[in-house]
Write a protein that holds these residues in place. Structure first.
Motif, short mmCIF file in Angstrom:
data_model
loop_
_atom_site.label_atom_id
_atom_site.label_comp_id
_atom_site.label_asym_id
_atom_site.label_seq_id
_atom_site.Cartn_x
_atom_site.Cartn_y
_atom_site.Cartn_z
N ARG A 75 3.15 -38.60 -9.13
CA ARG A 75 3.78 -37.28 -9.24
C ARG A 75 5.20 -37.41 -9.79
O ARG A 75 5.65 -36.65 -10.62
N ARG A 79 6.75 -36.09 -13.70
CA ARG A 79 7.89 -35.21 -13.98
C ARG A 79 8.54 -35.57 -15.31
O ARG A 79 9.18 -34.74 -15.93
N SER A 102 7.73 -23.31 -13.22
CA SER A 102 6.73 -24.21 -12.63
C SER A 102 6.88 -25.62 -13.17
O SER A 102 6.41 -26.58 -12.55
N GLY A 103 7.56 -25.77 -14.32
CA GLY A 103 7.85 -27.10 -14.83
C GLY A 103 8.75 -27.91 -13.91
O GLY A 103 8.81 -29.13 -13.99
N LEU A 105 8.46 -27.88 -10.59
CA LEU A 105 7.83 -28.01 -9.26
C LEU A 105 7.96 -29.42 -8.70
O LEU A 105 8.09 -29.61 -7.50
N GLY A 106 7.92 -30.41 -9.59
CA GLY A 106 8.01 -31.79 -9.12
C GLY A 106 9.35 -32.12 -8.47
O GLY A 106 9.47 -33.09 -7.74
N VAL A 108 11.24 -29.66 -6.77
CA VAL A 108 11.60 -28.66 -5.78
C VAL A 108 10.64 -28.76 -4.60
O VAL A 108 9.45 -29.02 -4.77
N GLY A 109 11.14 -28.56 -3.40
CA GLY A 109 10.31 -28.63 -2.20
C GLY A 109 9.33 -27.47 -2.13
O GLY A 109 9.44 -26.49 -2.86
N PHE A 110 8.36 -27.59 -1.20
CA PHE A 110 7.28 -26.61 -1.15
C PHE A 110 7.78 -25.20 -0.83
O PHE A 110 7.47 -24.25 -1.53
N SER A 113 9.68 -23.53 -3.56
CA SER A 113 8.84 -23.07 -4.67
C SER A 113 7.99 -21.89 -4.21
O SER A 113 7.70 -20.98 -4.99
N TYR A 114 7.62 -21.88 -2.91
CA TYR A 114 6.81 -20.77 -2.41
C TYR A 114 7.57 -19.45 -2.51
O TYR A 114 7.03 -18.44 -2.92
N ARG A 116 10.00 -18.89 -4.52
CA ARG A 116 10.55 -18.76 -5.86
C ARG A 116 12.06 -18.89 -5.87
O ARG A 116 12.74 -18.25 -6.67
N PHE A 118 14.43 -21.18 -6.91
CA PHE A 118 14.72 -22.42 -7.62
C PHE A 118 16.22 -22.60 -7.72
O PHE A 118 16.98 -21.62 -7.71
N GLN A 162 11.04 -29.68 -17.77
CA GLN A 162 10.89 -30.91 -16.98
C GLN A 162 11.90 -31.96 -17.39
O GLN A 162 12.04 -32.96 -16.72
N THR C 186 2.87 -31.22 -14.25
CA THR C 186 4.33 -31.18 -14.11
C THR C 186 4.80 -32.06 -12.96
O THR C 186 5.99 -32.19 -12.74
N GLY C 187 3.85 -32.63 -12.21
CA GLY C 187 4.23 -33.45 -11.07
C GLY C 187 4.25 -32.68 -9.76
O GLY C 187 4.84 -33.13 -8.79
#
Lengths: 264, 271, 274
Positions: A75, A79, A102-103, A105-106, A108-110, A113-114, A116, A118, A162, C186-187
């Motif tokens: 993962r 990135r 969403s690029g 996401l790797g 940012v923590g869950f 991201s949930y 939004r 960022f 990314q 994207t990872g």
């Protein structure tokens, strides 16, 4: 530097999609991968970021052997590899902004991201990229409201946010009209130049490949049959890649100013 | 590095645009939903003490599920199951047969307007009321026993089947129908050659699906006296024979699974 | 009988046959078997029928019908609370069902299930919830929780889990995988792929299934009162038992109206969301 060594992929069905592909792409090079449908082009680039697991062989990106990575390390490695898809592969029901973000996401923590939420640099960078591809006003539109060319631009933004070292591009023009195809290819090419990106571009269209790449690799039945300069594509080489056909009308001297219609 | 920048500084925050754009509408919907939820929960009238009393009963209840008592005395369980199966079969057949003329009549592209309206109202009537209510009336009219259940389930089948048949006919290909009509076929030939081949495969699948529903429903029409396994189940509950009830429920689940598998198999075979 | 579709062209001596002889025989045999099963079933049912009652039924129907007219309109005021309860049972039951059905569906779908064992367990939940009618669930719950709205709500919830989860997991299995693949590239982690790649694709189905089931549950909750689980069924049962036919017709009209309104509401909401 991306290095593939003896890369082989055999699907569960028994189909040998890639056999002993060895290839190295120096930093900053834009490489076009051509070949008939089923030659293994998509499999090759998917083996790099392991959306498809290679059967054997090594894939090294900056001395990191990708097939050996644990899922967590994979993962992390993904990135650094941006991917642009055939048919855009945007999440249709999310907004343009969410698709671009969403690029990240790797990184940012869950929960972040949930909800939004960022980081502000990410949001700023997303706006800047959207502006760069001419879609600043579209940020709050839903992805399925956009035209094909616009969607692919969003796809490009998602890959670039990314901040990748490597760009994997899978048939970016497959469902676009000839003019938009050129625009998209030119945009990808320019962005690679601006950022000094390494890129592998799968493409059906020989002419576009010649126009927008520094090096062409021809794949047939999972094997490399041509590797060289775009100008080296002679009718004999194309016959070797695609099979017997009258190629005289397909190959042209590279002439970017020509905006006439290009047949696929 | 960046070309043609339109803005010198870009926003650093972005919020997802809300699903409902008008703020007052959004908030009143949220508020309304909350108020409703509170009122509805209040109407639940949860009696903690009563629930507590129920817990040992629940334990005994679920405890007696293991092992379920399949070796029932006098074979009432199997008799009930078989009665349910026969009831489901016959009411599906009767319901489907009756549905065909009603479904044809309820297709706008086949029937004259007054026939269409009549058939549609039959369908609407039998769809509105659950099979159980139909069963209550059937029991009143025909007396206790499987005949009442059969009538109720057949009526329920009509509402389900005729509606889907009518919709399927309405969606069938116009050009095929016209081509057959152009040969000079009469109405029955036309139905047989143009409409039937188009709707048949789906209808066969649907009848098996309805058989499945009818079997499940037959387990409840018995509660109001319509025969079948429902009557046995009800007796088991009222006699506190939970192990028998558990066995019945497990048999029902097993049969429904078999029917579901059979229907997916048959649908694949037909298409 | 399904093989009717298999049109077979066979030209021998210029006689056209739709099917081969073997196939034709097979079809005849299956018709024969089917017919005898139906005949047998009819026999069993008719043996248990008292035909005198059946012959008497038209007269009975006319009698009951005439007693139902005119409906007792004043009774409507006594039905306000039961109808309110009925609607609450349906709504809260649907909410409970959806809260449980969504995770169950994700466990049951082949492409999102964490493990095969989990998947089988989820499928078992779905089948057992679907196989048991809400009235039977209510029957059991009345035993455990005592009569009342609560038992009815939970019964509706339990019955709806399987229905909703089945429709949901089928739609999860049909999502466009490339959108998820793009997020994976994207990872993003597994949960992030779920939130960004899968959930947006199935959200409309989740909303649609919930509304659809709510519509069905309104109908189902009208009968739960028969076993004491709250709602208007209680009044219906009581009125029928006391042969208060004018009340029965009023109740039926109220149910009819409620079902029509709920159908209208669900159509509106569905139109607004999807």
């Amino acid at each position: 530097m991306l290095t593939l060594k003896n890369l082989t992929k055999r699907y569960d069905t028994g189909d040998l999609a890639l056999q002993n592909v060895t290839l190295s792409v120096p930093d900053g090079q834009v490489l076009a991968l051509i070949g008939p449908s089923g030659a293994g082009k998509s499999t090759l680039i998917r083996c790099v970021n392991r959306l498809v697991e290679p059967t054997s062989g090594s894939v090294k990106l900056n001395n990191l052997n990708l097939p050996k990575l644990s899922s967590r390390a994979l993962r992390r490695a993904r990135r650094k590899m941006g991917m642009i898809f055939q048919e855009y592969a945007l999440v249709e029901r999310l907004t343009v902004m969410e698709n671009v973000l969403s690029g990240r996401l790797g990184y940012v923590g869950f929960w972040r991201s949930y909800f939004r939420k960022f980081p502000s640099e990410d949001v700023k960078e997303a706006y800047r990229l959207l502006d760069r591809v001419g879609l600043l006003d579209m940020a709050d539109k839903r992805a399925d409201e956009l035209s094909g060319g616009q969607r692919q631009r969003v796809g490009i933004c998602r890959a670039l946010i990314q901040n990748p070292d490597l760009l994997l591009v899978d048939e970016p023009t497959a469902s676009l009209d000839p003019k938009t195809s050129r625009q998209i290819m030119r945009l990808i090419n320019e962005l690679c130049q601006e950022r000094g990106l390494t890129a592998i571009i799968n493409i059906h269209d020989v002419l576009l490949a010649q126009m927008f790449s520094q090096r062409i690799v021809g794949l047939a039945l999972g094997e490399i049959v041509y590797d060289g300069h775009p100008d080296g594509l002679t009718p004999e080489v194309l016959t070797q890649i695609y099979g017997e056909e009258d190629w005289s009308a397909t190959i042209e001297k590279v002439d970017d100013s020509d905006e006439s219609e290009i047949e696929e | 590095m960046i070309k043609n920048t339109a803005l010198s500084s870009y926003p650093v925050v972005w919020d997802k645009p809300p699903f409902i754009k008008r703020a007052w509408l959004r908030w009143s919907i949220i508020l309304g939903a909350l108020i409703y939820l509170i009122l509805a929960l209040a109407s639940m009238d949860i009696n903690i003490q009563r629930v507590m009393e129920g817990l040992p009963r629940a334990q005994r209840f679920f405890g007696s599920f293991f092992p379920p008592n399949f070796a029932d005395n006098q074979g009432v369980v199997w008799e009930g199951i078989l009665e349910s199966i026969w009831m489901a079969i016959i009411s599906t057949v009767a319901g489907v047969l009756l549905s065909i003329p009603i479904g044809l009549g309820a297709a706008r592209n086949l029937a004259p307007f007054w026939v269409y309206m009549m058939c549609r109202s039959i369908i609407a009537g039998s769809r509105t009321f659950p099979e159980i209510i139909l069963a209550i009336f059937a029991v009143k009219l025909f007396g206790f026993g499987p005949f009442a259940g059969f009538i109720a389930l057949s009526l329920g089948t009509i509402g389900f089947f005729a509606k889907l048949l009518a919709e399927d006919i309405e969606n069938s290909s116009e050009s095929q129908a016209e081509a057959v009509k152009a040969t000079g076929a009469n109405w029955f030939q036309w139905i047989n050659y143009a409409i039937q081949p188009q709707v048949m495969p789906r209808m066969i699948g649907l009848s098996v699906y309805r058989l499945d529903i009818n079997f499940r429903e037959s387990a409840v029409v018995g509660i109001v006296g319509g025969g079948g396994i429902g009557a046995t189940l009800n007796t088991a509950f009222s006699r506190y024979e939970f192990d028998v009830a558990a066995a019945i429920l497990l048999v029902i689940i097993a049969i429904v699974m078999v029917l579901e598998y059979a229907s997916s198999f048959l649908r694949k075979w037909v298409q | 009988m399904g093989a009717m579709m298999a049109v077979l062209h066979k030209e021998t001596d210029f006689v056209w046959r739709r099917r081969t002889t073997k196939k034709q025989v097979l079809i005849w045999i299956s018709w024969l078997i089917g017919l005898s099963i139906v005949m047998f079933a009819w026999n069993v049912i008719s043996e248990k029928t008292i035909w005198f009652f059946v012959q008497d039924a038209p007269r009975q129907a006319a009698d009951i019908g005439s007693r139902m007219i005119p409906p007792k309109w004043s009774y409507i005021f006594e039905l306000i609370t039961p109808i309110w309860d009925t609607i609450n049972i349906a709504t809260l039951g649907t909410v409970i069902a959806m809260v449980i059905a969504v995770p169950v569906a994700f466990c049951a779908a082949r492409n999102t299930s964490p493990h095969t064992t989990v998947r089988l367990f989820a499928l078992f939940i779905i089948v057992s919830s679907r196989s048991v009618n809400s009235l039977i669930w209510a029957l059991m719950l009345v035993f455990i929780l005592g009569p009342g709205v609560l038992a009815g709500t939970i019964a509706i919830g339990l019955r709806s889990i399987g229905f909703c989860a089945k429709l949901l997991y089928e739609s999860i299995e049909e999502i466009d995988e490339t959108q998820v693949e793009a997020i994976r590239a994207t990872g993003a982690g597994n949960l992030q792929q779920m939130i960004y790649g899968i959930l947006p694709q199935v959200l409309p189905t989740i909303a649609g299934v919930g509304i659809y089931r709510w519509d069905i549950n309104i109908r189902e909750s009208t009968i739960l009162g028969l076993v004491g689980a709250g709602g208007i069924g209680l009044q219906l049962n009581g009125s029928i038992n006391t042969l208060a036919w004018t009340q029965v017709s009023t109740i039926l009209l109220v149910i009819l109206a409620t079902v029509f309104v709920s159908e209208w509401v669900s159509a509106k909401v569905r139109g607004a969301i999807i």
